[in-house]
Design a protein around this motif. Structure first.
Motif, PDB file in Angstrom:
ATOM      1  N   ARG A   1       1.130  -1.470   0.083  1.00 20.31           N
ATOM      2  CA  ARG A   1       0.091  -0.044  -0.201  1.00 20.31           C
ATOM      3  C   ARG A   1       0.830   1.118   0.137  1.00 20.31           C
ATOM      4  O   ARG A   1       0.278   2.616  -0.046  1.00 20.31           O
ATOM      5  N   PHE A   2       1.836   1.446   0.381  1.00 20.66           N
ATOM      6  CA  PHE A   2       2.837   2.392   0.682  1.00 20.66           C
ATOM      7  C   PHE A   2       3.654   2.148  -1.553  1.00 20.66           C
ATOM      8  O   PHE A   2       4.627   1.561  -1.257  1.00 20.66           O
ATOM      9  N   THR A   3       3.924   3.667  -1.571  1.00 21.24           N
ATOM     10  CA  THR A   3       4.416   3.080  -3.243  1.00 21.24           C
ATOM     11  C   THR A   3       5.172   5.115  -3.036  1.00 21.24           C
ATOM     12  O   THR A   3       4.756   6.194  -2.695  1.00 21.24           O
ATOM     13  N   VAL A   4       6.433   4.773  -2.908  1.00 22.17           N
ATOM     14  CA  VAL A   4       7.429   6.110  -3.208  1.00 22.17           C
ATOM     15  C   VAL A   4       7.924   6.344  -4.717  1.00 22.17           C
ATOM     16  O   VAL A   4       8.348   5.369  -5.378  1.00 22.17           O
TER      17      VAL A   4
ATOM     18  N   LYS B   1       8.597   9.314  -7.663  1.00 22.43           N
ATOM     19  CA  LYS B   1       9.972  10.500  -7.153  1.00 22.43           C
ATOM     20  C   LYS B   1       9.878  11.368  -6.251  1.00 22.43           C
ATOM     21  O   LYS B   1      10.797  11.802  -5.550  1.00 22.43           O
ATOM     22  N   ASP B   2       8.464  12.657  -6.636  1.00 22.51           N
ATOM     23  CA  ASP B   2       8.973  13.230  -5.251  1.00 22.51           C
ATOM     24  C   ASP B   2       7.376  12.297  -4.176  1.00 22.51           C
ATOM     25  O   ASP B   2       7.208  14.270  -3.838  1.00 22.51           O
ATOM     26  N   GLN B   3       7.038  11.801  -3.908  1.00 22.34           N
ATOM     27  CA  GLN B   3       5.785  11.995  -3.278  1.00 22.34           C
ATOM     28  C   GLN B   3       6.092  10.804  -2.706  1.00 22.34           C
ATOM     29  O   GLN B   3       6.072   9.482  -3.645  1.00 22.34           O
ATOM     30  N   LEU B   4       5.080  10.596  -1.605  1.00 21.10           N
ATOM     31  CA  LEU B   4       5.146   9.094  -1.195  1.00 21.10           C
ATOM     32  C   LEU B   4       3.437   9.129  -1.185  1.00 21.10           C
ATOM     33  O   LEU B   4       2.648   9.846  -0.483  1.00 21.10           O
ATOM     34  N   VAL B   5       2.996   7.620  -1.247  1.00 27.35           N
ATOM     35  CA  VAL B   5       1.655   7.311  -1.842  1.00 27.35           C
ATOM     36  C   VAL B   5       0.858   6.036  -1.019  1.00 27.35           C
ATOM     37  O   VAL B   5       1.568   5.237  -0.536  1.00 27.35           O
ATOM     38  N   VAL B   6      -0.205   6.379   0.610  1.00 24.59           N
ATOM     39  CA  VAL B   6      -0.335   5.296   1.191  1.00 24.59           C
ATOM     40  C   VAL B   6      -2.102   5.363   0.926  1.00 24.59           C
ATOM     41  O   VAL B   6      -2.916   6.525   1.173  1.00 24.59           O
ATOM     42  N   ALA B   7      -1.952   4.060   0.027  1.00 25.94           N
ATOM     43  CA  ALA B   7      -3.154   3.402  -0.214  1.00 25.94           C
ATOM     44  C   ALA B   7      -4.032   2.296   1.442  1.00 25.94           C
ATOM     45  O   ALA B   7      -3.016   2.207   1.602  1.00 25.94           O
ATOM     46  N   ASP B   8      -5.356   2.857   0.400  1.00 23.01           N
ATOM     47  CA  ASP B   8      -6.407   2.095   2.231  1.00 23.01           C
ATOM     48  C   ASP B   8      -5.489   2.342   2.934  1.00 23.01           C
ATOM     49  O   ASP B   8      -5.636   1.371   3.645  1.00 23.01           O
TER      50      ASP B   8
END
Length: 1286
Positions: free
Chosen positions: A574-577, A579-586
């Motif tokens: 669920r954690f995606t890094v 280039k410029d951001q961190l995305v946390v899904a669900d």
């Protein structure tokens, strides 16, 4: 300018001892660096680098290792002494020395004993340059002896008693650590009541039954041998007492009221007080002559032990421990003395000198008592060491002069007292070595901008070299106002900028040569997070992203990692890094926390964090509107001489679009801290081309603006210094005015720093005469604001110009202005002065103008001096006050206002220029005519009588002529301030007193008084006065006339009030015309309500007010209606208090009503009988009839019907006339009328009988007799008296 690591050493003459301290501070010891290449061919005396401690306790079960290591060139050899004599290692097979070192190893684990080698050891390290020695190392094996066998008797105590359980451990080396335990090896609990002392004993302030046990065991732990010794158990039995008597505290330790304690500086001072008592005492501490140190004071053992760490001499003094319980307080004073083993103030430092140089070794120590300083040379007392002619001993200092290579040696300084010693080794190494730079060539240093840059230049040489740094291939040495040069040769750039990039050269010089080395410096842009992650609140199950945009130097490669709560991210898909951001899904609840973005390069790292809060799903909140966030990431590009491009990143607009950006600049060179407006650009633009001025150190900042307002300013951009140029403008406000007759002062408004356009701002000042043929005279002056030209003619026009210039060039050609040289006083006085008198206070003066050339300056006008010498004596004639009147410009006449009438005046006229006044014209004399006088200086009324007043006055202070007479006007004033007829009276001018006679008594008069001259009447002065009242005479009779044609003024006097609970009787006296209708006005005293008015029937002199409030203060006055209306003075009265009502009203009782009805019926029958008898009986004398049957119409009026009861005029005691039935004391008896018929009779001659028929025998007609009042002397008619109440 050279930046030297250390000054060159100067030769010290042996006789100049006062310079020793100065030289000691100036000459720094140079330690030889441990550089392998350098040490290969550099000779150095030995230096002890490692040794065992002075007090060396060894484990007897292990080999003894006594350390001694040293460095030097050539490598030193080692030898030892034991107990002061040479220790021959070769003769003892158990003793060996480490190869290349001086460390001894004594092998006792095989067959030797540690006690055999107990003693004092000292190591010597020696080479061809000298010998260094170690401390005296006292070697002792540790000991852990057993407890002596002893038989301990059981202890039995009653509860409440105190107890000390002794420990007395065996003496070991080092001392044992004491603690109490039971058989199960559990520590015994301690408290304020039970505690262990510093000596190991266990103290009970009072024992309790629960203290009973058979296994109180004291243990001694010897850490060095890792052994524990045990004392025999102690048995304690506590018997519960029937009643334990409480007692005040007493000390178990220490004994007595005072004790002494000695401690060494630097140790821990431990003071102990343990007290017994019931209840258990509480201990606290104070210092009698000071306060306890805040950060070094600690309390142990339940406040029973006071500890002060790092004790010093300042901690000496008296300490008091106080034990307190409910029954008393006791004190114990401990006098603490802090002694000190020797400690260094200045330890001797190694000296590296070149042949012929001077130097000094300084050894300074302190202690208590003061330590003794002794010197050794190569381990031998200096008194018996080989002599050295370059050496001279002066107490704690050895001075070296013109040293030679044979002067090299190692010196030992020994500072000792009874508590210990210090031993310091310092060598003197005489070397002749050219400079050497030890830093590698062409070293590259990379530094982040705006951080310090440190460029190394390790060096060596003898004499000590001086260090200089240069930048680039050409140029002068770097100046210390911008750079910092450290003693070790390092160059520090405190704030490295982009222009600091380049090649730097380090140059080392001494008299034997020079060495240099180049290093390179690159300045990198700092790594920055220009878009940081922001705090987020998201709902469970949604997606959230954190942005982290990094800006970095293009030559550096950054690495960006993300952390959660300072740890790695969960290994979850669920954690995606990106280039410029961190995305946390669900997102789930466990995802909440702090997320940190870390950006690293090889030179720096930055981080930014944001918190994620996870909440339950909620409705979407309304957007928040606010001013924009400040712009950020300001960058300057396209940097030219007179322009630069500024770019920035907008901040969040907070839901309101940005309409414009405002750009401001700061000039750090000329106006640091002051921001100026530069320009504005639309909100859609993020760059701006800015026009710049020369020689300005610019910084820029940007603010954003939307419909809600303006953001805070951004951070300032980097600074940009524009190149210098010639000035583009000249000074303003150029003027030329002379301060003296022979000079010309040229002034101007200088350019400010921003306008200078470059360094070295100056001004070229030029001048020449306007009407001459002279060439321009010029002079260049510094950045000032005036220049004085001397030796000029008086008041001559000049042409002037001031031109700005700087180190680059000149400003444009300046404008020419005209000025004048200095003025001088006018030379000629105005002529043909004559005066025309207009009136008594005004005169006109005329004069002829002076020639303009004689003015010798700017004509400012003419000035008239005038004064009056009237009534001035010869004595004060010189102090005559002169008045001055100035007329501007070239006027030739003027008016003199405000003159004093009937005065002699003198005047003269002078011409005025900028320098001052010219000579005075001849005096002219004129006279003013008479005027009207001022008001009399004072007016007083004295000696008032019944019918006269005397006036006294002082003449006018300004008669303004000859007084001809005084005029007095006066008129009476009634109580409503209405004025009566005005009387006019003329009084001779020589009078200052006048008496007015035949005035009305008790009357106020107003007087108007003024003087007259032939010019007319002056100002008047007014005054008021009152004639007196004769209280012995009756009022109401008109006073005799005060003069022919004078009328009597009507008045109401003697207003009298008799008040009851809800009503009041008002009476008064009146004098004046007849047939006057009166009214009564009243109201609550002190209120602003309007007067309530009641009309009096007829011309009576009394009235009854009804319906008043009980206990209330009222004001009242009486007035007359009609054209001659007037009022009396006011009076104030108060009604009586309200009477408490009875619980039973008798008027409502049935028996009372019946009784009253029977009485009324009986009276009615009696009246009928009397009426019948009268009609039958005929006439009879009235007097007898009245005596037999009093007339009911003149019975006293009762309070029941609200009419008058008793009435008495308390103020009037005048005698009554014959025929009056009222007693002489003016009181009315109850069988008489309530009103005084004499007072209220209206002068009716005839009287009426009871049935209204006219009779004459009641009282005959009598003539009026003179009376002091206006009462009637005739007997009043009862009928009329009663009618007056209607």
């Amino acid at each position: 300018m050279q930046l030297e690591i250390m000054p060159r050493k100067k030769r010290l003459s042996a006789g100049r001892v006062p310079l020793i301290l100065f030289l000691c501070q100036m000459i720094s010891a140079l330690d030889v660096p441990l550089d392998s290449k350098l040490l290969e061919d550099l000779v150095q005396p030995p230096t002890i680098t490692q040794q065992s401690p002075k007090d060396y306790i060894v484990d007897p079960r292990e080999n003894i290792v006594i350390q001694c290591e040293a460095k030097g060139k050539p490598p030193p050899s080692f030898s030892w002494t034991r107990n002061g004599t040479h220790f021959d290692i070769d003769k003892d097979p158990l003793v060996t020395m480490k190869a290349g070192l001086g460390t001894l190893i004594i092998n006792i684990m095989g067959e030797g004993k540690a006690e055999t080698y107990e003693g004092v050891y000292q190591c010597t390290a020696r080479n061809e340059r000298g010998a260094a020695i170690s401390n005296n190392i006292v070697v002792r094996p540790s000991r852990s002896p057993l407890w002596t066998k002893e038989k301990l008797e059981p202890i039995t105590l009653r509860s409440g008693q105190s107890l000390i359980l002794p420990c007395r451990p065996p003496v070991g080396l080092p001392p044992a650590i004491i603690f109490w335990m039971d058989n199960s090896f559990q520590r015994l609990p301690q408290s304020e009541r039970v505690s262990q002392g510093l000596n190991g004993d266990l103290y009970f302030s009072n024992v309790l039954p629960e203290d009973s046990r058979e296994d109180y065991i004291c243990y001694a732990r010897f850490n060095h041998t890792q052994t524990i010794q045990q004392k025999q158990p102690i048995s304690l039995k506590v018997v519960l007492a029937k009643s334990s008597r409480e007692r005040p505290p007493t000390f178990l330790t220490p004994q007595g009221n005072a004790s002494n304690k000695e401690e060494l500086r630097g140790n821990v001072l431990s003071l102990e007080c343990i007290a017994e008592g019931l209840p258990t005492p509480i201990i606290y501490w104070i210092k009698e002559d000071g306060t306890l140190p805040t950060n070094r004071t600690f309390y142990r053992n339940f406040q029973k032990t006071l500890q002060i760490t790092q004790v010093s001499e300042a901690d000496s003094g008296k300490y008091q421990c106080i034990a307190k319980n409910a029954l008393g307080v006791i004190h114990h004073t401990i006098s603490v003395t802090v002694k000190a083993a020797p400690y260094w103030i200045m330890a001797p430092q190694n000296l590296v000198l070149s042949p012929g140089e001077d130097g000094a070794l300084v050894c300074r120590a302190n202690g208590n008592p003061k330590p003794r300083i002794s010197w050794l040379s190569n381990g031998v007392p200096i008194e018996i060491a080989p002599d050295d002619p370059s050496r001279k001993i002066n107490g704690d200092t050895i001075i070296f002069s013109s040293v030679q290579e044979r002067s090299s040696a190692v010196y030992q300084c020994n500072a000792s007292n009874e508590y210990g010693y210090l031993l310091g080794n310092a060598f003197v190494n005489v070397l002749a070595e050219p400079p050497r730079i030890l830093t590698s060539e062409n070293t590259l240093y990379q530094v982040i901008a705006n951080r310090p840059a440190l460029l190394d230049c390790a060096f060596f040489g003898s004499p000590l070299p001086t260090i200089e740094w240069f930048k680039g291939t050409k140029g002068s040495a770097l100046r210390e106002d911008t750079y910092v040069l450290h003693e070790n040769g390092t160059l520090e750039i405190p704030v490295a900028q982009k222009d600091s990039t380049g090649t730097y050269t380090c140059v080392a010089r001494n008299k034997l040569g020079m060495a240099k080395n180049e290093v390179h410096l690159e300045i990198k842009d700092p790594t920055r997070i220009i878009k940081q992650p922001e705090y987020a609140v998201v709902q469970r199950g949604s997606t959230v992203s954190f942005e982290c945009k990094v800006k970095h130097d293009h030559t550096l490669i950054p690495t960006v990692i993300w952390l959660k709560d300072n740890g790695e991210l969960p290994s979850d898909g669920r954690f995606t890094v990106d280039k410029d951001q961190l995305v946390v899904a669900d997102v789930s609840d466990s995802d909440g926390g702090t997320y940190t973005c870390v950006a690293n390069t090889t030179l720096d790292d930055v981080s930014a964090s944001a918190v994620l809060s996870v909440v339950a799903p909620t409705p979407t909140p309304a957007p928040i509107y606010d001013v924009p966030n400040p712009p950020f990431d300001l960058e300057l590009t396209d940097q030219l001489d007179k322009s630069v491009q500024l770019s920035w990143t907008p901040g969040d607009d907070n839901n309101s679009p940005i309409t414009k950006f405002i750009i401001e600049y700061e000039d750090a060179m000329h106006e640091a801290g002051l921001w100026h407006h530069q320009t504005e650009v639309p909100g859609t633009q993020t760059t701006a081309q800015l026009k710049l001025s020369p020689y300005v150190n610019y910084s820029f900042r940007v603010m954003a603006e939307n419909s809600l307002g303006r953001s805070l300013p951004s951070e300032a951009s980097e600074q940009y210094l524009t190149k210098a140029a010639e000035p583009d403008k000249n000074p303003m406000t150029v003027e030329g005015l002379g301060s003296e007759p022979d000079n010309l002062v040229i002034t101007w408004q200088p350019l400010n720093g921003f306008e200078s356009n470059g360094p070295g701002l100056q001004y070229k000042v030029s001048w020449r005469q306007k009407d001459g043929d002279d060439e321009w005279t010029s002079v260049v002056v510094a950045n000032v604001s005036k220049y004085i030209v001397s030796g000029t003619p008086t008041f001559v026009p000049y042409l002037i110009k001031v031109q700005a210039l700087n180190d680059v060039g000149f400003a444009p050609e300046p404008a020419v202005v005209m000025g004048h040289s200095g003025e001088d006083l006018p030379m000629v006085a105005p002529g043909n002065v004559h005066v025309t008198v207009v009136n008594s206070t005004l005169a006109e003066v005329h004069w002829d103008p002076v020639p303009l050339k004689s003015v010798r300056g700017h004509l400012q006008g003419y000035r008239i001096y005038y004064w009056t010498d009237q009534n001035s004596s010869k004595r004060n004639r010189r102090h005559i006050e002169k008045k001055i009147l100035t007329f501007q410009g070239s006027k030739t006449h003027g008016m003199l206002p405000g003159l004093e009438p009937f005065s002699h005046y003198t005047l003269n006229v002078r011409v005025v220029n900028g320098k001052g006044e010219g000579p005075a014209s001849p005096d002219r004399v004129f006279h003013t005519p008479e005027g009207v006088p001022s008001a009399p200086s004072s007016l007083k009324i004295v000696n008032p009588t019944l019918d006269s007043l005397t006036l006294e006055w002082d003449p006018p202070s300004h008669p303004n002529g000859i007084l001809t007479e005084y005029t007095l006007k006066y008129q009476p004033i009634n109580s409503t301030h209405e004025l009566g007829p005005l009387v006019d009276l003329k009084i001779p001018a020589n009078k200052t007193r006048w008496t007015l006679k035949n005035l009305n008594f008790s009357t106020r008069y107003k007087f108007y008084f003024y003087a007259q001259t032939s010019a007319g009447s002056g100002s008047q002065i007014t005054e008021e006065a009152v004639t007196t009242v004769d209280e012995g005479k009756m009022a109401g009779i008109l006073p005799p006339d005060v003069g022919a044609g004078k009328a009597v003024n009507p008045r109401i006097s003697k207003l009298t009030v008799a008040a009851a609970e809800t009503y009041a009787n008002i009476s008064w006296e009146y004098e004046g015309p007849e047939h006057v209708n009166f009214y009564v006005e009243y109201g609550v005293a002190g209120s602003k309500e309007e007067w309530r008015k009641e009309i009096v029937n007829g011309s009576r002199s009394f009235f009854g007010l009804k319906g008043l409030m009980p206990g209330t203060a009222y004001k009242v006055r009486v007035g007359a209606e009609g054209d001659s209306g007037f009022v009396s003075s006011e009076d104030v009265f108060e009604t009586g208090p309200a009477m408490a009502s009875r619980q039973v009203d008798i008027a409502t009782q049935g028996w009372f009503i019946g009784l009253m009805c029977a009485v009324a019926l009986l009276i009615l029958i009696l009246l009928i009988v009397c009426f019948i008898r009268r009609n039958k009986g005929g006439k009879y004398p009235v007097k007898e009839k009245e005596d037999a049957h009093p007339d009911p119409e003149i019975q006293p009026m009762k309070e029941d019907d609200g009419t008058f009861g008793e009435y008495s005029d308390a103020e009037d005691h005048k005698p009554l006339k014959k025929g009056s039935r009222t007693p002489s004391d003016r009181t009315v008896k109850k069988e008489d009328s309530d009103d005084s018929l004499v007072d209220y009779g209206e002068g009716v001659n005839g009287q009426f009988n009871e049935d209204g028929s006219f009779i004459g025998q009641y009282s005959g007609k009598k003539e009026k007799e003179p009376a002091e009042g206006n009462e009637s002397s005739e007997a009043p008619s009862p009928v009329n008296a009663m009618n007056s109440f209607v």
